[in-house]
Design a protein around this motif. Structure first.
Motif, PDB file in Angstrom:
ATOM      1  N   ASP A  65       0.965  -1.190   0.078  1.00  0.00           N
ATOM      2  CA  ASP A  65       0.107  -0.014   0.051  1.00  0.00           C
ATOM      3  C   ASP A  65       0.963   1.101   0.048  1.00  0.00           C
ATOM      4  OD1 ASP A  65      -1.530   2.136   1.571  1.00  0.00           O
ATOM      5  OD2 ASP A  65      -2.892   0.924   0.762  1.00  0.00           O
ATOM      6  N   LYS A  66       0.435   2.310  -0.834  1.00  0.00           N
ATOM      7  CA  LYS A  66       1.324   3.387  -0.928  1.00  0.00           C
ATOM      8  C   LYS A  66       1.488   4.169   0.361  1.00  0.00           C
ATOM      9  CE  LYS A  66      -0.772   4.134  -5.584  1.00  0.00           C
ATOM     10  NZ  LYS A  66      -1.501   4.910  -6.271  1.00  0.00           N
ATOM     11  N   SER A  67       0.502   4.060   1.362  1.00  0.00           N
ATOM     12  CA  SER A  67       0.749   4.700   2.628  1.00  0.00           C
ATOM     13  C   SER A  67       1.878   4.150   3.363  1.00  0.00           C
ATOM     14  CB  SER A  67      -0.446   4.525   3.450  1.00  0.00           C
ATOM     15  OG  SER A  67      -0.713   3.242   3.682  1.00  0.00           O
ATOM     16  N   ALA A  68       2.575   2.912   2.872  1.00  0.00           N
ATOM     17  CA  ALA A  68       3.482   2.581   3.781  1.00  0.00           C
ATOM     18  C   ALA A  68       4.849   3.129   3.672  1.00  0.00           C
ATOM     19  CB  ALA A  68       3.654   0.877   3.177  1.00  0.00           C
ATOM     20  N   ALA A  69       5.006   3.959   2.420  1.00  0.00           N
ATOM     21  CA  ALA A  69       5.909   4.648   1.867  1.00  0.00           C
ATOM     22  C   ALA A  69       5.520   6.096   1.390  1.00  0.00           C
ATOM     23  CB  ALA A  69       6.979   4.195   0.990  1.00  0.00           C
ATOM     24  N   PRO A  70       4.805   6.812   2.533  1.00  0.00           N
ATOM     25  CA  PRO A  70       3.975   8.174   1.841  1.00  0.00           C
ATOM     26  C   PRO A  70       5.187   9.063   1.285  1.00  0.00           C
ATOM     27  CG  PRO A  70       4.295   8.057   4.267  1.00  0.00           C
ATOM     28  CD  PRO A  70       4.870   6.719   3.778  1.00  0.00           C
ATOM     29  N   GLN A  71       6.470   8.983   1.635  1.00  0.00           N
ATOM     30  CA  GLN A  71       7.316   9.991   0.881  1.00  0.00           C
ATOM     31  C   GLN A  71       7.812   9.550  -0.558  1.00  0.00           C
ATOM     32  OE1 GLN A  71       8.349   7.613   2.915  1.00  0.00           O
ATOM     33  NE2 GLN A  71      10.691   7.469   2.912  1.00  0.00           N
ATOM     34  N   VAL A  72       7.341   8.324  -0.802  1.00  0.00           N
ATOM     35  CA  VAL A  72       7.738   8.035  -2.131  1.00  0.00           C
ATOM     36  C   VAL A  72       6.841   8.608  -3.154  1.00  0.00           C
ATOM     37  CG1 VAL A  72       8.249   6.087  -3.779  1.00  0.00           C
ATOM     38  CG2 VAL A  72       8.663   5.873  -1.471  1.00  0.00           C
ATOM     39  N   LYS A  73       7.403   9.205  -4.314  1.00  0.00           N
ATOM     40  CA  LYS A  73       6.668   9.900  -5.264  1.00  0.00           C
ATOM     41  C   LYS A  73       6.155   8.704  -6.290  1.00  0.00           C
ATOM     42  CE  LYS A  73       6.341  13.401  -8.861  1.00  0.00           C
ATOM     43  NZ  LYS A  73       6.993  14.677  -9.390  1.00  0.00           N
ATOM     44  N   MET A  74       4.955   8.215  -6.523  1.00  0.00           N
ATOM     45  CA  MET A  74       4.811   7.036  -7.297  1.00  0.00           C
ATOM     46  C   MET A  74       4.520   7.668  -8.755  1.00  0.00           C
ATOM     47  SD  MET A  74       4.882   4.789  -5.177  1.00  0.00           S
ATOM     48  CE  MET A  74       4.385   3.567  -6.029  1.00  0.00           C
ATOM     49  N   GLY A  75       4.932   6.845  -9.537  1.00  0.00           N
ATOM     50  CA  GLY A  75       4.751   7.144 -11.116  1.00  0.00           C
ATOM     51  C   GLY A  75       5.487   6.079 -11.903  1.00  0.00           C
ATOM     52  N   PRO A  76       5.721   6.511 -13.228  1.00  0.00           N
ATOM     53  CA  PRO A  76       6.619   5.481 -14.204  1.00  0.00           C
ATOM     54  C   PRO A  76       7.700   5.152 -13.628  1.00  0.00           C
ATOM     55  CG  PRO A  76       6.209   7.586 -15.246  1.00  0.00           C
ATOM     56  CD  PRO A  76       5.511   7.825 -13.926  1.00  0.00           C
ATOM     57  N   LEU A 110      15.417   3.162  -2.229  1.00  0.00           N
ATOM     58  CA  LEU A 110      16.008   3.046  -3.667  1.00  0.00           C
ATOM     59  C   LEU A 110      14.971   2.591  -4.399  1.00  0.00           C
ATOM     60  CD1 LEU A 110      19.063   1.252  -2.245  1.00  0.00           C
ATOM     61  CD2 LEU A 110      18.561   3.764  -1.913  1.00  0.00           C
ATOM     62  N   THR A 111      14.649   3.539  -5.524  1.00  0.00           N
ATOM     63  CA  THR A 111      13.518   3.339  -6.233  1.00  0.00           C
ATOM     64  C   THR A 111      14.033   3.015  -7.841  1.00  0.00           C
ATOM     65  OG1 THR A 111      12.843   5.270  -6.301  1.00  0.00           O
ATOM     66  CG2 THR A 111      11.744   3.990  -4.836  1.00  0.00           C
ATOM     67  N   ALA A 112      13.082   2.286  -8.808  1.00  0.00           N
ATOM     68  CA  ALA A 112      13.505   2.162 -10.065  1.00  0.00           C
ATOM     69  C   ALA A 112      12.329   1.748 -10.597  1.00  0.00           C
ATOM     70  CB  ALA A 112      14.879   1.283 -10.179  1.00  0.00           C
ATOM     71  N   ASN A 113      12.449   1.914 -12.109  1.00  0.00           N
ATOM     72  CA  ASN A 113      11.770   0.954 -13.088  1.00  0.00           C
ATOM     73  C   ASN A 113      12.808   0.613 -13.891  1.00  0.00           C
ATOM     74  OD1 ASN A 113      10.414   0.127 -15.390  1.00  0.00           O
ATOM     75  ND2 ASN A 113       8.571   1.232 -15.113  1.00  0.00           N
ATOM     76  N   MET A 146      15.069   3.488 -15.262  1.00  0.00           N
ATOM     77  CA  MET A 146      14.726   4.960 -14.500  1.00  0.00           C
ATOM     78  C   MET A 146      15.213   4.489 -13.093  1.00  0.00           C
ATOM     79  SD  MET A 146      10.959   5.467 -16.275  1.00  0.00           S
ATOM     80  CE  MET A 146      10.882   7.170 -15.628  1.00  0.00           C
ATOM     81  N   TRP A 147      16.063   5.483 -12.607  1.00  0.00           N
ATOM     82  CA  TRP A 147      16.669   5.330 -10.936  1.00  0.00           C
ATOM     83  C   TRP A 147      16.498   6.338 -10.248  1.00  0.00           C
ATOM     84  CZ3 TRP A 147      17.732   0.053 -10.419  1.00  0.00           C
ATOM     85  CH2 TRP A 147      17.993  -0.701 -11.442  1.00  0.00           C
ATOM     86  N   SER A 148      16.282   6.186  -8.974  1.00  0.00           N
ATOM     87  CA  SER A 148      15.803   7.484  -8.308  1.00  0.00           C
ATOM     88  C   SER A 148      15.852   7.216  -6.624  1.00  0.00           C
ATOM     89  CB  SER A 148      14.502   8.070  -8.228  1.00  0.00           C
ATOM     90  OG  SER A 148      13.703   6.904  -8.301  1.00  0.00           O
ATOM     91  N   PHE A 149      15.957   8.117  -5.826  1.00  0.00           N
ATOM     92  CA  PHE A 149      15.378   7.984  -4.502  1.00  0.00           C
ATOM     93  C   PHE A 149      14.218   8.585  -4.194  1.00  0.00           C
ATOM     94  CE2 PHE A 149      20.395   8.682  -3.687  1.00  0.00           C
ATOM     95  CZ  PHE A 149      20.511   7.323  -3.369  1.00  0.00           C
ATOM     96  N   ASP A 150      13.408   7.863  -3.541  1.00  0.00           N
ATOM     97  CA  ASP A 150      12.119   8.165  -3.021  1.00  0.00           C
ATOM     98  C   ASP A 150      11.099   8.371  -4.348  1.00  0.00           C
ATOM     99  OD1 ASP A 150      12.366   7.571  -0.517  1.00  0.00           O
ATOM    100  OD2 ASP A 150      12.956   9.746   0.053  1.00  0.00           O
ATOM    101  N   GLY A 151      11.446   7.831  -5.490  1.00  0.00           N
ATOM    102  CA  GLY A 151      10.828   8.264  -6.824  1.00  0.00           C
ATOM    103  C   GLY A 151      11.029   9.493  -7.498  1.00  0.00           C
ATOM    104  N   VAL A 152      12.279  10.288  -7.106  1.00  0.00           N
ATOM    105  CA  VAL A 152      12.456  11.334  -7.527  1.00  0.00           C
ATOM    106  C   VAL A 152      13.857  11.615  -8.119  1.00  0.00           C
ATOM    107  CG1 VAL A 152      12.374  13.939  -7.414  1.00  0.00           C
ATOM    108  CG2 VAL A 152      10.834  12.553  -6.237  1.00  0.00           C
TER     109      VAL A 152
END
Length: 582
Positions: free
Chosen positions: A403-414, A467-470, A475-481
């Motif tokens: 659930d997205k609320s588990a990591a609220p600081q992560v900006k979700m997207g592609p 540590l986020t990615a697609n 596409m690589w990022s921290f917290d989706g940004v």
């Protein structure tokens, strides 16, 4: 350019061989090694071209480099690859005058050194960079001892040869006793320009993966079952996707030498030999072993640790390990650095005399990722629901991982394909590819600092960083940004104590580096947590470190996989006095 077609009789086999031999000879002459890195060295401490003293001059320029039948343009320092060994003394002041002979800007970052942020060498963060034809003089006190390294932080020059070792001798007695030492710089090399490699990865994330599962592997029972393949395929995940750039294009090197060139370090039987091992690769984590010769780890990231015996360890990109070996027989021993995806290796030799070559081991069977690498290693946990999830991930079909609320600081997207549902602390886990080998393997939990941690205050706040990615879209990022998308700085107050937890929501290990600071890795070692500047976060896992923000200024914080950093997995850390703006 027009090339005439010559009649067949004008080119005979003998002429072709002569021409090839001449080219090979020319390329060999172009391979300029510093003396400390040449095969047959007796040890790095006595090489005639080691740079030391209060003023050191370095010139960054263009060269050509060849290895394993491949040759290409290189960026070198003082005309050599690897760059010169710099040897300093704890407590001295040093000035390093760096002249740029390239046609583009350059820089040098002094990896792991504690210094004023204006001397850290990151263009756009701590200084403007060094323009063509200009000289910039770095000046700072040397506040530590140990094994470190330096490299460009401009473009992708690091991947093209712009890296070299630093050894700092302690002001007092060295707690590590050895009779001889060798500096060992591990690296990866491709004749293809790194910007081209990155372009291909953006076109297809698995472009260089030549070890995908096959029907033969299924029938032999070596790979996943048909059911597992269907499940992973539905998630658009590949259990063989372990390294982005592989031995399909990389040559793996020890001190600039491939396996056939057989870099050789000498020893006398019975000696305690110290290896100062640096992973200066652009994209490769290595598993390091000396078959038949146990190692004692005595230092990590330049910081002394309580001696711990092992047979193999994984060295993440930008990490350093010092180990002691004591060969008793007058025979050659192999020093093996194997890429974690087993797409290639490099063998060097530790020998009593020049001309000996240790056996080259066969590549071990390539590993497969599992449920734990997805952050899903829970008993009876069902496979992810393939419906729902966030928009834009995996072409509209994403894993409903958490659930997205588990990591609220992560900006979700592609740019965020997954969030691990149950990331666990993997600090004591054997690293990727070494889970099932039948000998001792070092883990972070084995490391304890030799001396008590200097700051043992309880952290006053905590900070989670994802540590986020697609991976499919690279596409690589921290917290989706991504950094280029206006990522806000990570702000600390000067002197505050913070517990930082890195959560790896990708299926790939990431060596994360913080400039200008050391932190204590939380391992359960009480006041003897290992102090590090780079830490490799295993896939689907998390780890924590305690940081004392004691260095004022602006600092880079990034994944040290060069193409991950360039694709967005980077932030700026600011350290300010209380009351000052970020």
């Amino acid at each position: 350019m027009f090339m005439p077609i010559l009649p067949q009789s004008s080119i005979d086999r003998r002429s072709l061989i002569r021409g090839t031999a001449a080219l090979t000879g020319a390329l060999a002459l172009a391979r300029a090694f510093p003396a400390w890195a040449r095969s047959g060295t007796v040890g790095g401490t006595v090489a005639p071209d080691v740079l030391s003293g209060d003023l050191i001059r370095l010139t960054v320029g263009e060269s050509h480099f060849a290895t394993g039948g491949r040759s290409a343009h290189a960026v070198t320092v003082n005309g050599v690859l690897p760059a010169p060994l710099i040897r300093l003394k704890e407590g001295q002041n040093v000035r390093l005058a760096v002249t740029n002979r390239l046609k583009e800007d350059t820089s040098i970052h002094w990896h792991g050194l504690i210094l004023p942020f204006q001397m850290d060498g990151v263009p756009g963060v701590s200084f403007p960079g060094i323009r063509p034809g200009e000289t910039f003089t770095y000046e700072f006190p040397v506040r530590q001892a140990g094994t470190y390294w330096y490299h460009s932080h401009s473009g992708m020059q690091e991947a093209m040869g712009h890296y070299g070792p630093i050894v700092i001798d302690p002001a007092g007695p060295d707690p590590v006793r050895s009779d001889r030492e060798h500096v060992v710089v591990l690296s990866d090399w491709s004749p293809v320009h790194p910007h081209v490699l990155l372009k291909r990865l953006k076109q297809m994330g698995g472009y260089f993966n030549m070890q995908k599962q096959t029907l033969a592997g299924l029938l032999a029972g070596k790979d996943q079952s048909a059911k597992e393949r269907l499940q992973w395929g539905a998630m658009r995940m590949d259990p063989t996707d372990i390294s982005d750039v592989t031995g399909a294009t990389y040559s793996f090197l020890v001190n600039g030498h491939g396996t056939a060139e057989n870099w050789t370090g000498l020893f006398t039987p019975g000696e305690r030999v110290r290896f100062r091992i640096i992973n200066a690769s652009a994209m490769t984590n290595f598993n390091v072993r000396l078959p038949g010769l146990p190692m004692t780890v005595v230092q990590c990231d330049g910081q002394d640790v309580q001696p711990v015996d092992t047979d193999e360890f994984q060295i993440g990109i930008a990490e350093t390990y010092d180990v002691i070996v004591q060969p008793g027989e007058a025979k050659p021993y192999a020093l093996v650095a194997e890429a974690i995806d087993r797409s290639g290796l490099v063998r060097a030799t530790l020998a009593p005399r020049i001309g000996m070559a240790a056996e080259v081991p066969a590549l071990r069977e390539r590993p497969l990722l599992g449920m734990k690498d997805m952050g899903m290693d829970m008993p009876d946990m069902p496979m992810p629901d393939m419906h729902g999830g966030h928009d834009g991930a995996m072409g509209g079909h994403s894993m409903k991982m958490r659930d997205k609320s588990a990591a609220p600081q992560v900006k979700m997207g592609p740019g965020v394909a997954t969030l691990s549902p149950m990331p666990v602390d993997r600090i004591a886990d054997r690293p990727t590819g070494l889970e099932d080998v039948g000998h001792r393997v070092l883990t972070y939990a084995d490391l304890k600092s030799l001396t008590p941690n200097p700051d043992q205050r309880t952290p006053t706040r905590s900070l989670d960083i994802h540590l986020t990615a697609n991976m499919e879209r690279y596409m690589w990022s921290f917290d989706g940004v991504k950094l280029s998308d206006g990522a806000e700085p990570i702000a600390f107050r000067h002197g505050e104590r913070v517990r930082v937890t890195l959560i790896n929501d990708t299926m790939m290990p990431h060596p994360i580096h913080l400039h200008g600071h050391f932190f204590e890795l939380v391992t359960g070692a009480g006041g003897h947590h290992p102090r590090k500047h780079t830490v490799n976060v295993l896939p689907g896992g998390k780890l924590s470190f305690d940081l004392t923000a004691d260095a004022l200024g602006d600092w880079a914080f990034h994944c040290h996989m060069l193409m991950h950093m360039h694709s967005g997995m980077m932030r700026v850390v600011t350290v300010r006095h209380e009351g000052e703006g970020a």
